[in-house]
Write a protein that holds these residues in place. Structure first.
Motif, short mmCIF file in Angstrom:
data_model
loop_
_atom_site.label_atom_id
_atom_site.label_comp_id
_atom_site.label_asym_id
_atom_site.label_seq_id
_atom_site.Cartn_x
_atom_site.Cartn_y
_atom_site.Cartn_z
N LYS A 62 -7.60 4.83 -15.27
CA LYS A 62 -7.35 6.25 -15.03
C LYS A 62 -6.14 6.35 -14.11
O LYS A 62 -5.80 5.41 -13.39
CB LYS A 62 -8.56 6.92 -14.36
N ASN A 63 -5.51 7.51 -14.11
CA ASN A 63 -4.39 7.73 -13.21
C ASN A 63 -4.89 7.93 -11.78
O ASN A 63 -5.96 8.52 -11.57
CB ASN A 63 -3.56 8.93 -13.67
N ILE A 64 -4.12 7.45 -10.83
CA ILE A 64 -4.47 7.56 -9.42
C ILE A 64 -4.06 8.96 -8.95
O ILE A 64 -2.90 9.35 -9.07
CB ILE A 64 -3.78 6.45 -8.60
N ALA A 65 -5.03 9.70 -8.43
CA ALA A 65 -4.82 11.10 -8.05
C ALA A 65 -3.88 11.23 -6.85
O ALA A 65 -3.79 10.34 -6.01
CB ALA A 65 -6.16 11.77 -7.73
N ALA A 66 -3.20 12.37 -6.78
CA ALA A 66 -2.32 12.68 -5.65
C ALA A 66 -3.10 12.57 -4.35
O ALA A 66 -4.24 13.04 -4.25
CB ALA A 66 -1.73 14.07 -5.81
N LEU A 81 -3.01 -0.41 -8.70
CA LEU A 81 -4.48 -0.39 -8.62
C LEU A 81 -4.87 0.62 -7.54
O LEU A 81 -4.11 0.80 -6.56
CB LEU A 81 -5.03 -1.75 -8.20
N HIS A 82 -6.04 1.23 -7.68
CA HIS A 82 -6.56 2.02 -6.57
C HIS A 82 -6.67 1.11 -5.35
O HIS A 82 -7.07 -0.06 -5.48
CB HIS A 82 -7.95 2.57 -6.89
N ALA A 83 -6.34 1.62 -4.16
CA ALA A 83 -6.47 0.83 -2.94
C ALA A 83 -7.94 0.64 -2.58
O ALA A 83 -8.32 -0.40 -2.03
CB ALA A 83 -5.73 1.50 -1.78
N GLN A 84 -8.77 1.62 -2.91
CA GLN A 84 -10.21 1.54 -2.65
C GLN A 84 -10.92 1.16 -3.95
O GLN A 84 -10.38 1.33 -5.04
CB GLN A 84 -10.73 2.89 -2.16
N ILE A 94 -5.04 6.14 -19.22
CA ILE A 94 -3.72 5.79 -18.70
C ILE A 94 -2.64 5.71 -19.77
O ILE A 94 -1.46 5.76 -19.47
CB ILE A 94 -3.71 4.49 -17.87
N LEU A 95 -3.04 5.59 -21.02
CA LEU A 95 -2.06 5.49 -22.11
C LEU A 95 -1.66 6.89 -22.56
O LEU A 95 -2.08 7.39 -23.59
CB LEU A 95 -2.61 4.66 -23.26
N GLU A 96 -0.81 7.51 -21.76
CA GLU A 96 -0.42 8.90 -22.02
C GLU A 96 1.04 9.06 -22.43
O GLU A 96 1.49 10.17 -22.69
CB GLU A 96 -0.73 9.78 -20.81
N SER A 97 1.78 7.95 -22.49
CA SER A 97 3.16 8.02 -22.97
C SER A 97 3.16 8.14 -24.49
O SER A 97 2.13 7.94 -25.14
CB SER A 97 3.94 6.77 -22.56
N ARG A 107 0.85 -1.19 0.00
CA ARG A 107 0.00 0.00 0.00
C ARG A 107 0.89 1.24 0.00
O ARG A 107 1.83 1.34 0.77
CB ARG A 107 -0.93 0.01 1.20
N GLN A 108 0.55 2.18 -0.88
CA GLN A 108 1.29 3.43 -1.02
C GLN A 108 0.29 4.58 -1.16
O GLN A 108 -0.90 4.35 -1.33
CB GLN A 108 2.19 3.38 -2.26
N VAL A 109 0.81 5.81 -1.14
CA VAL A 109 -0.01 7.00 -1.39
C VAL A 109 0.54 7.67 -2.64
O VAL A 109 1.74 7.92 -2.75
CB VAL A 109 0.01 7.97 -0.18
N SER A 110 -0.33 7.96 -3.59
CA SER A 110 0.07 8.52 -4.88
C SER A 110 0.53 9.96 -4.76
O SER A 110 -0.07 10.76 -4.03
CB SER A 110 -1.11 8.45 -5.86
N ASP A 111 1.58 10.27 -5.52
CA ASP A 111 2.00 11.67 -5.65
C ASP A 111 1.34 12.29 -6.88
O ASP A 111 1.59 13.44 -7.22
CB ASP A 111 3.52 11.79 -5.72
N GLY A 112 0.50 11.51 -7.56
CA GLY A 112 -0.26 12.01 -8.71
C GLY A 112 0.46 11.91 -10.02
O GLY A 112 -0.04 12.37 -11.05
N ASP A 113 1.63 11.28 -10.03
CA ASP A 113 2.42 11.22 -11.26
C ASP A 113 2.74 9.78 -11.64
O ASP A 113 3.52 9.11 -10.96
CB ASP A 113 3.72 12.00 -11.07
N GLY A 114 2.11 9.30 -12.70
CA GLY A 114 2.47 8.01 -13.27
C GLY A 114 2.01 6.79 -12.50
O GLY A 114 2.70 5.78 -12.48
N MET A 115 0.85 6.85 -11.88
CA MET A 115 0.30 5.70 -11.17
C MET A 115 -1.00 5.28 -11.86
O MET A 115 -2.09 5.63 -11.43
CB MET A 115 0.00 6.05 -9.70
N PRO A 116 -0.92 4.52 -12.95
CA PRO A 116 -2.12 4.15 -13.70
C PRO A 116 -2.81 2.92 -13.11
O PRO A 116 -2.23 1.86 -12.98
CB PRO A 116 -1.58 3.84 -15.10
#
Length: 155
Positions: free
Chosen positions: A45-49, A75-78, A92-95, A30-39
């Protein structure tokens, strides 16, 4: 031809969100997103900060075999809503580009089907791959790290 981008099945994701084991038998981190590159591979969708997310080993194949690649995904934790299956390239395909590769009904790579494809050409490439008789489905993977992003099937 019409194709569909497919996210991970909700049943599988809910098991992981509930603490179920990943492909290696480990509890997802389990981690907390910084809003950058967590699809998130479920809502695509990207996981928000500030939002919690899971890091885990995922194998998008039904059985172990030499071509059954396993790698890290987020994955989203929730709980989140599964992405609607559509022909539209997921958020999520933004590269700039991705590996697009075909697999047969035996879940093995169809040689000669893989390539690094510009993101705006993924739909056309998948449609071309599906013209080949031996291609059952297509994976979209990171061109930099080979991480699984999503699956494409015929509609």
């Amino acid at each position: 031809m019409t194709i569909q981008f497919k996210a991970l099945p909700t049943e599988d994701v809910q098991a992981l969100q509930g603490g179920g084991p990943d492909a290696y038998g480990n509890t997802p981190e389990r981690q907390v997103s910084d809003g950058d590159g967590m699809p998130c591979r479920h809502c695509l969708k990207n996981i928000a900060a500030g939002d919690g997310y899971l890091v885990l080993a995922y194998r998008p194949f039904p059985q172990l075999q030499p071509y059954a690649e396993t790698g890290p995904i987020f994955l989203h934790a929730q709980e989140c809503e599964r992405a609607v299956e559509a022909e539209i390239i997921p958020e999520i395909l933004e590269s700039a580009d991705y590996i697009v590769r075909g697999y047969g009904k035996d879940d093995r790579i169809v040689y000669g089907s893989g390539g690094v494809i510009p993101t705006d050409a993924i739909v056309a490439r998948a449609e071309t791959l599906f013209e080949r008789e031996g291609i059952a489905y297509v994976h979209v993977r990171s061109a930099r790290n080979n991480c699984y992003q999503c699956r494409i099937e015929r509609a």
